[in-house]
Scaffold this motif. Structure first.
Motif, PDB file in Angstrom:
ATOM      1  N   MET A   1     -15.158  40.966 123.044  1.00 47.71           N
ATOM      2  CA  MET A   1     -14.059  40.099 123.459  1.00 47.71           C
ATOM      3  C   MET A   1     -13.751  40.302 124.937  1.00 47.71           C
ATOM      4  N   ASP A   2     -13.402  39.227 125.621  1.00 48.87           N
ATOM      5  CA  ASP A   2     -13.009  39.350 127.019  1.00 48.87           C
ATOM      6  C   ASP A   2     -11.516  39.708 127.103  1.00 48.87           C
ATOM      7  N   LYS A   3     -11.088  40.094 128.317  1.00 41.27           N
ATOM      8  CA  LYS A   3      -9.702  40.546 128.506  1.00 41.27           C
ATOM      9  C   LYS A   3      -8.687  39.487 128.087  1.00 41.27           C
ATOM     10  N   LYS A   4      -8.954  38.229 128.433  1.00 39.68           N
ATOM     11  CA  LYS A   4      -8.017  37.151 128.127  1.00 39.68           C
ATOM     12  C   LYS A   4      -7.800  37.024 126.612  1.00 39.68           C
ATOM     13  N   THR A   5      -8.877  37.093 125.848  1.00 42.02           N
ATOM     14  CA  THR A   5      -8.806  36.999 124.382  1.00 42.02           C
ATOM     15  C   THR A   5      -8.064  38.201 123.806  1.00 42.02           C
ATOM     16  N   ILE A   6      -8.365  39.382 124.334  1.00 43.86           N
ATOM     17  CA  ILE A   6      -7.698  40.611 123.876  1.00 43.86           C
ATOM     18  C   ILE A   6      -6.198  40.513 124.133  1.00 43.86           C
ATOM     19  N   ARG A   7      -5.825  40.089 125.344  1.00 45.47           N
ATOM     20  CA  ARG A   7      -4.401  39.944 125.691  1.00 45.47           C
ATOM     21  C   ARG A   7      -3.692  39.020 124.705  1.00 45.47           C
ATOM     22  N   LYS A   8      -4.297  37.864 124.482  1.00 48.27           N
ATOM     23  CA  LYS A   8      -3.694  36.856 123.603  1.00 48.27           C
ATOM     24  C   LYS A   8      -3.492  37.421 122.195  1.00 48.27           C
ATOM     25  N   LYS A   9      -4.507  38.102 121.672  1.00 53.95           N
ATOM     26  CA  LYS A   9      -4.471  38.661 120.315  1.00 53.95           C
ATOM     27  C   LYS A   9      -3.400  39.763 120.185  1.00 53.95           C
ATOM     28  N   ILE A  10      -3.394  40.700 121.132  1.00 53.71           N
ATOM     29  CA  ILE A  10      -2.447  41.828 121.064  1.00 53.71           C
ATOM     30  C   ILE A  10      -1.010  41.354 121.273  1.00 53.71           C
ATOM     31  N   ILE A  11      -0.787  40.483 122.240  1.00 52.46           N
ATOM     32  CA  ILE A  11       0.579  39.988 122.486  1.00 52.46           C
ATOM     33  C   ILE A  11       1.082  39.216 121.268  1.00 52.46           C
ATOM     34  N   ALA A  12       0.203  38.423 120.645  1.00 52.58           N
ATOM     35  CA  ALA A  12       0.603  37.682 119.439  1.00 52.58           C
ATOM     36  C   ALA A  12       0.989  38.658 118.329  1.00 52.58           C
ATOM     37  N   GLU A  13       0.209  39.712 118.155  1.00 48.71           N
ATOM     38  CA  GLU A  13       0.517  40.711 117.118  1.00 48.71           C
ATOM     39  C   GLU A  13       1.835  41.412 117.430  1.00 48.71           C
ATOM     40  N   ARG A  14       2.060  41.710 118.688  1.00 49.07           N
ATOM     41  CA  ARG A  14       3.307  42.354 119.097  1.00 49.07           C
ATOM     42  C   ARG A  14       4.485  41.419 118.865  1.00 49.07           C
ATOM     43  N   ASP A  15       4.325  40.145 119.226  1.00 41.65           N
ATOM     44  CA  ASP A  15       5.394  39.154 119.075  1.00 41.65           C
ATOM     45  C   ASP A  15       5.756  38.909 117.612  1.00 41.65           C
ATOM     46  N   GLU A  16       4.787  39.063 116.723  1.00 43.40           N
ATOM     47  CA  GLU A  16       5.006  38.777 115.299  1.00 43.40           C
ATOM     48  C   GLU A  16       5.575  39.962 114.513  1.00 43.40           C
ATOM     49  N   MET A  17       5.765  41.103 115.173  1.00 43.80           N
ATOM     50  CA  MET A  17       6.299  42.267 114.475  1.00 43.80           C
ATOM     51  C   MET A  17       7.704  41.998 113.947  1.00 43.80           C
ATOM     52  N   ASP A  18       7.961  42.447 112.737  1.00 48.21           N
ATOM     53  CA  ASP A  18       9.295  42.366 112.156  1.00 48.21           C
ATOM     54  C   ASP A  18      10.272  43.144 113.045  1.00 48.21           C
ATOM     55  N   PHE A  19      11.466  42.611 113.271  1.00 48.58           N
ATOM     56  CA  PHE A  19      12.445  43.223 114.168  1.00 48.58           C
ATOM     57  C   PHE A  19      12.759  44.671 113.781  1.00 48.58           C
ATOM     58  N   ASP A  20      13.014  44.915 112.495  1.00 51.61           N
ATOM     59  CA  ASP A  20      13.356  46.271 112.051  1.00 51.61           C
ATOM     60  C   ASP A  20      12.189  47.232 112.216  1.00 51.61           C
ATOM     61  N   VAL A  21      10.990  46.753 111.954  1.00 55.13           N
ATOM     62  CA  VAL A  21       9.782  47.582 112.119  1.00 55.13           C
ATOM     63  C   VAL A  21       9.605  47.920 113.601  1.00 55.13           C
ATOM     64  N   LYS A  22       9.769  46.920 114.449  1.00 53.42           N
ATOM     65  CA  LYS A  22       9.646  47.136 115.897  1.00 53.42           C
ATOM     66  C   LYS A  22      10.674  48.155 116.376  1.00 53.42           C
ATOM     67  N   GLN A  23      11.909  47.990 115.923  1.00 50.30           N
ATOM     68  CA  GLN A  23      12.971  48.900 116.333  1.00 50.30           C
ATOM     69  C   GLN A  23      12.670  50.345 115.919  1.00 50.30           C
ATOM     70  N   ALA A  24      12.169  50.526 114.708  1.00 51.01           N
ATOM     71  CA  ALA A  24      11.831  51.865 114.201  1.00 51.01           C
ATOM     72  C   ALA A  24      10.686  52.475 115.018  1.00 51.01           C
ATOM     73  N   LYS A  25       9.669  51.663 115.315  1.00 52.03           N
ATOM     74  CA  LYS A  25       8.534  52.152 116.101  1.00 52.03           C
ATOM     75  C   LYS A  25       8.977  52.482 117.531  1.00 52.03           C
ATOM     76  N   ASP A  26       9.792  51.620 118.122  1.00 51.00           N
ATOM     77  CA  ASP A  26      10.298  51.872 119.481  1.00 51.00           C
ATOM     78  C   ASP A  26      11.032  53.207 119.528  1.00 51.00           C
ATOM     79  N   GLU A  27      11.873  53.444 118.538  1.00 46.53           N
ATOM     80  CA  GLU A  27      12.644  54.683 118.503  1.00 46.53           C
ATOM     81  C   GLU A  27      11.728  55.908 118.417  1.00 46.53           C
ATOM     82  N   LEU A  28      10.698  55.843 117.574  1.00 47.37           N
ATOM     83  CA  LEU A  28       9.741  56.949 117.461  1.00 47.37           C
ATOM     84  C   LEU A  28       9.045  57.210 118.799  1.00 47.37           C
ATOM     85  N   ILE A  29       8.579  56.153 119.441  1.00 39.87           N
ATOM     86  CA  ILE A  29       7.847  56.278 120.707  1.00 39.87           C
ATOM     87  C   ILE A  29       8.755  56.817 121.809  1.00 39.87           C
TER      88      ILE A  29
END
Length: 188
Positions: A1-29
């Protein structure tokens, strides 16, 4: 995969994260970052200001200020494609929406800063590898900034585990990070 495709895929996955799941992961990190003692070790810390689905660094930024350390955040000049630093002292009054809708230091606070005083960077990124390669959003702002410094600061990236890939297409100007902290592991 090229960088552009990777960016699109990862950002989409990040954007689709459930709010509570994201909040819990952010807190851990964020807590892992704080437990590692970077704020005690370094005096001049440069950090991104999160936007969109990036990891929320608000607690880190406020801790840097509470401990009396120097906090620098970026602003960009879109015409020259350069990123500059600005020291801020108050998260509630020193920032305003800038390019791309990202919070930046208010224009009246922007003064020339000797970037070489930075000893630690909290870096954003879209994708990383276990070898600590980094792919950003494609503007090259951070890579150009790192290349302009006389001394390399310690660069730590905060990422979700799914942002760590086996490999990434890299180019000679891509600057790797020194450490990546995810909700599941620390890559040194």
């Amino acid at each position: 995969m090229d960088k552009k495709t990777i960016r699109k895929k990862i950002i989409a996955e990040r954007d689709e994260m459930d709010f509570d799941v994201k909040q819990a992961k952010d807190e851990l990190i964020v807590n892992k970052f704080l437990e590692l003692g970077f704020i005690d070790k370094y005096d001049n810390i440069f950090s991104y200001v999160n936007f969109g689905s990036e990891i929320d660094v608000g607690k880190i930024l406020s801790t840097i200020l509470e401990k009396g350390k120097n906090l620098f955040v970026p602003y960009v000049d879109v015409k020259s494609k350069q990123m500059y630093l600005c020291q801020i002292t108050d998260l509630s009054t020193d920032l305003e929406k800038g390019h791309y809708g990202i919070l930046e230091p208010k224009k009246n606070l922007r003064k020339p800063v000797n970037s070489d005083i930075i000893d630690c960077v909290i870096s954003p990124g879209v994708a990383f590898t276990t070898k600590k390669d980094r792919t950003g959003y494609g503007g090259g702002y951070y890579d150009r900034f790192y290349s302009s410094l006389k001394q390399r600061p310690f660069i730590v990236a905060l990422a979700y585990d799914f942002q760590i890939l086996e490999s990434l297409p890299t180019e000679s100007f891509d600057v790797p990070v020194d450490m990546i902290i995810t909700e599941k592991k620390i890559i040194k």
